[in-house]
Scaffold this active site. Sequence first.
Site, PDB file in Angstrom:
ATOM      1  CB  CYS A  30      -0.929   0.050   1.162  1.00 15.09           C
ATOM      2  SG  CYS A  30      -1.519  -1.527   1.731  1.00 15.09           S
ATOM      3  CG  HIS A  40      -6.038  -1.900   0.198  1.00 15.93           C
ATOM      4  ND1 HIS A  40      -4.815  -1.376   0.750  1.00 15.93           N
ATOM      5  CD2 HIS A  40      -6.885  -0.649   0.903  1.00 15.93           C
ATOM      6  CE1 HIS A  40      -4.720  -0.300   1.204  1.00 15.93           C
ATOM      7  NE2 HIS A  40      -6.058   0.449   1.304  1.00 15.93           N
ATOM      8  CG  HIS A  65      -3.155  -0.623  -3.536  1.00 15.29           C
ATOM      9  ND1 HIS A  65      -2.009  -1.380  -3.661  1.00 15.29           N
ATOM     10  CD2 HIS A  65      -3.744  -0.711  -2.224  1.00 15.29           C
ATOM     11  CE1 HIS A  65      -1.773  -1.849  -2.619  1.00 15.29           C
ATOM     12  NE2 HIS A  65      -2.781  -1.454  -1.560  1.00 15.29           N
ATOM     13  NE  ARG A 108       2.084  -9.001   5.095  1.00  7.86           N
ATOM     14  CZ  ARG A 108       0.732  -9.106   4.776  1.00  7.86           C
ATOM     15  NH1 ARG A 108       0.107  -9.828   5.237  1.00  7.86           N
ATOM     16  NH2 ARG A 108       0.496  -8.298   3.982  1.00  7.86           N
ATOM     17  CG  ASP A 112      -1.357  -5.838  -3.099  1.00  9.45           C
ATOM     18  OD1 ASP A 112      -2.465  -5.725  -3.054  1.00  9.45           O
ATOM     19  OD2 ASP A 112      -0.571  -5.289  -2.175  1.00  9.45           O
ATOM     20  CE  LYS A 150     -11.102  -8.266   7.054  1.00  5.48           C
ATOM     21  NZ  LYS A 150      -9.962  -8.901   7.509  1.00  5.48           N
ATOM     22  CD  GLN A 186      -0.522  -8.924   0.177  1.00  7.43           C
ATOM     23  OE1 GLN A 186      -0.609  -8.005  -0.359  1.00  7.43           O
ATOM     24  NE2 GLN A 186      -1.417  -9.300   1.121  1.00  7.43           N
TER      25      GLN A 186
END
Length: 628
Positions: A334, A510, A385, A363, A383, A464, A381
């Site tokens: 992000c 996201h 946005h 992480r 991912d 979400k 990910q």
Amino acid sequence: MKVVLPDNSELELPAGATGLDAARAIGPKLAEQAVLVRIDGRVQDVRLPLADGEKIQFLTTRDKLDPDALSVLRHSSAHLLAEAVTRLYPGVKLAIGPPIENGFYYDFDFPEPIREEDLEKIQAEIDRELAEGREWSRREISRDEAKELFAPDPYKLELIDTAEGDISLYTQGNFTDLCRGPHLQDSKPIKALKLTGLAGAYWRGDEHNKQLTRIYGTAFFDPKDLDAHLERLEQARERDHRRLGTQLDLFHLEDHSPGSPFWHPKGMVIWNELEDLRRSENLRRGYLEVKTPLLYDEQTYETSGHLQNYEENIFWVHSHGESDRRMALKPMNCPGHMLLFGSRLRSYKDLPIRFAESSTLHRDEKGGTLHGLLRVKHVTQDDAHIFVTPEQIEDEIFGCLDYASYLYDLFGMSARFELSTRPEKKLGTDEEWDFTEGALRAALERRGIDYDLNEGDGAFYGPKIDLHMTDVLGRSWQMGTIQLDSQMPQRFGLTYQGADNEEHHPYVVHRALLGSLERFMGILIEHYAGAFPFWLAPVQVRVLPVGESHFPAAQDLTQRLREAGYRAESAEPTETIGKRIRAAELEKIPVTIVYGDRESDESLAVRERGGEQSTLSLEDLLARLATL
RNA sequence: GCCGGAGUAGCUCAGCUGGUAGAGCACCUGAUUUGUAAUCAGGCGGCCGUCGGUUCGAGUCCGACCUCCGGCUCCA
């Protein structure tokens, strides 16, 4: 009063008659075997009174695989466990002991810690109880009486205080437990009871509370069902992605970098297929591929809010002296995408902007939580946005749901969708949440997706939708996630110029659909039990020369298959053909071609995974492969 | 992080009450030249997770740490 039986006949009973009374009125055998009464879908202890006009059905010891009947059997088994433990360990305090899927547990507070070998002793005590036989009786008492009775049991007292409805007790032998029921009439139906494990578990599931000792077990109406259960567990272990990962040479893990898989060439083939899929589909759906840094300074995470909310999972990186500026490996994309959006002026005409990136994240997960590919420190990910105006939210969420459904269908997987709504600690007004939750709900319904509602489980910045899958051992894992966020763009000061010539903060969606590629690979391996469909198979075709003289022809064929775009290979014959066929089968290679004296371009001996054989010309083979 | 269990050859595992390390598969070599799930023989291969302790002697007993496994908690 009357009750209605499953054949729609009516049974006349005196007022206040119990399930057991009804069973006796029907027949002594039924009364003996009755385990439970089912009334309009819910179930009730046979000792409890029936009401006039109820439609009842008895579950008996013959309903040996019925989940409700098994629950009763296991609940009573948990009480036998508690009885045994109470006798063997004076001073032990009892918490709760419910049936669960595939078994039961009971939580105890032992005066001295116990070890796994103690289970044998407890098991022997339970076996003795079963040999002696136990009968359960039920009694209802007032709260005050209950408190008096359980005065020495702090956990029971707490349960009495928080329990809804009447307080009931069940007694077997000299053991009485606070319990809502239902229970068996006696222990005769318990034909197999096995303690399966020992674990710590926090009282009421809260880590701030005392940790209790949980003993797990399982029980069945028939010893054969226990055997079948253990057999199923063994089969599940066979398709465990950690085992298959080694067997099929897909990946491995090392102590040198815990939670960070090493991908072997064969695993990488599958990984790259997923990446190719992601990339081509992103192109089709109007996503823009970007690449953002792995390292950011402390200030960035402060702006994003991760420093305040996620610090324990962040890996800090110390540079070589020159600066005291702390940097950290990104735990999510992000911040990078926010900075990218903010790098120039944006117009409402540019929106929606969909930045996609499949990037490595780190992480630092708490010890004891790592789990093969399903919980890792090195997370990749798929991912993206999506920066949107408020009006665009619903359509973009719909697009994400459509995309997710497309992906999971492709693998024949069915994910469970879950909508999480406003938590107690939230930013923004209720009106804003009404609007954003409504948009997510509308998109789900428009896409025709069944979903579970998880109230209060949203992120503090927005609602979400999560996708969940279950692994081979029945554990649920969150895969994809689609989150709506009104906060981060503001924190980063992101704006776009609206048609009204004013600056507005965009919303951002996201979303990661496969979730983490690592986790998805783990689930994928288990989903296919390692027998990947042709398009994913690391080796698609293996050509086996029968003898050394056939090797050049086999190589030639292999090369032509490669040029046709297939992952084909062949090797010199160092073993018997039988053994090499077996090896190919164990490696779960979809297509094997045996090449000997009888073979030519006109006639190839093709074996498909599982053993089916056919004779095809090269042309027909290529046509066949194209359909796989 | 917590409770319980485990770490021995590339893989799967055996190794009792302390006495100097073993099997099958894999791998290598040789023989065999093979036709749809295992040819035969021989051989290579171990800092017994790491560090420390007890002991004449430790894979084995004790402690710490690391990692893994089953749970719990957590999971922006």
